[in-house]
Structure formats: structure tokens, C-alpha cells
Motif scaffolding. Structure first.
Motif, short mmCIF file in Angstrom:
data_model
loop_
_atom_site.label_atom_id
_atom_site.label_comp_id
_atom_site.label_asym_id
_atom_site.label_seq_id
_atom_site.Cartn_x
_atom_site.Cartn_y
_atom_site.Cartn_z
N THR A 6 35.42 -21.91 -30.61
CA THR A 6 34.52 -20.77 -30.71
C THR A 6 33.98 -20.41 -29.34
OG1 THR A 6 32.70 -19.79 -31.97
CG2 THR A 6 32.42 -22.07 -31.24
N VAL A 22 26.20 -25.16 -33.07
CA VAL A 22 27.16 -24.63 -34.03
C VAL A 22 27.58 -25.77 -34.95
CG1 VAL A 22 29.37 -23.47 -34.33
CG2 VAL A 22 28.00 -23.01 -32.28
N LEU A 24 30.12 -26.81 -38.33
CA LEU A 24 31.28 -26.46 -39.14
C LEU A 24 31.17 -27.12 -40.51
CD1 LEU A 24 34.18 -25.26 -39.43
CD2 LEU A 24 35.01 -27.46 -38.54
N SER A 33 29.83 -30.70 -35.52
CA SER A 33 28.86 -29.83 -34.87
C SER A 33 29.00 -29.99 -33.37
CB SER A 33 27.43 -30.16 -35.32
OG SER A 33 27.09 -31.47 -34.92
N LEU A 56 31.40 -21.49 -40.13
CA LEU A 56 30.69 -21.83 -38.90
C LEU A 56 29.27 -21.27 -39.01
CD1 LEU A 56 33.27 -21.01 -36.08
CD2 LEU A 56 32.36 -23.26 -36.67
#
Length: 105
Positions: A6, A22, A24, A33, A56
């Protein structure tokens, strides 16, 4: 199996969004993460991904709080489908009152 990365860009500053947390998920299960680097990127999340639906979750509230900027979106959740073996890249273009995403390459 497939892989995932990402990239988060701050559209207001015209710069990468660094230190965005972030996470997942697959269903309710948290898989991985990470935090974006100085270039706004996370190069790998979740390891090898099997076919299925993933999500996400970007902690945009934390990011904007660190910038001392109010935001309408405290988090952005992006669901996507892994349907074939390939690399999936999910970029997020971010501002305090809008966001967009697409399947990158």
C-alpha cells in the motif's frame, strides 16, 4: 499465492503520508499491521494471500491528529478481493474531507 502493498499520499500537502497505521483483516481476523514509511509506503502486508475478500483499515484520524488537522474520516476502510495469483497494490489518496483509492500495479 498473492502479495499486498500500500501507499498513502496526502493530497493537501502533496507529499507521502508517513507514519499512518494500517491494519489488514480477512473477515473479523486481523492478519497483519504496519506503519507507512517516509515515502508513505508499506512494501508488504499479510505475507502470502489466498483468494478471498480482505480489508485494509487506515488510521487517518491518528495521522491527521499528528498534523494538528481536523478530519471528517477518523479511519478509512478499503475492502478488496484477491481473485488471482498476483501482486496487489492498494494506494490511498487522502485529505481531511475526502479520499480515493484504486487497484494499483
Amino acid at each position: 499465492m498473492s502479495s499486498l502493498s500500500t501507499h498513502v499520499l496526502d493530497a493537501v500537502r502533496g507529499a507521502p503520508a508517513r507514519e499512518v497505521a494500517v491494519t489488514l483483516y480477512r473477515g473479523a481476523e486481523q492478519l497483519d499491521s504496519g506503519t507507512t514509511d517516509a515515502d508513505g509506503r508499506i512494501g508488504a502486508l499479510g505475507g502470502d494471500l489466498a483468494a478471498g475478500t480482505y480489508r485494509l483499515v487506515f488510521d487517518t484520524g491518528g495521522y491527521f491528529a499528528g498534523q494538528q488537522v481536523d478530519t471528517f474520516y477518523p479511519e478509512v476502510s478499503v475492502a478488496f478481493a484477491v481473485t488471482e495469483e498476483r501482486h496487489y497494490h492498494v494506494p490511498l489518496l487522502l485529505s481531511p474531507f475526502a479520499f480515493s483509492t484504486y487497484r494499483g500495479s
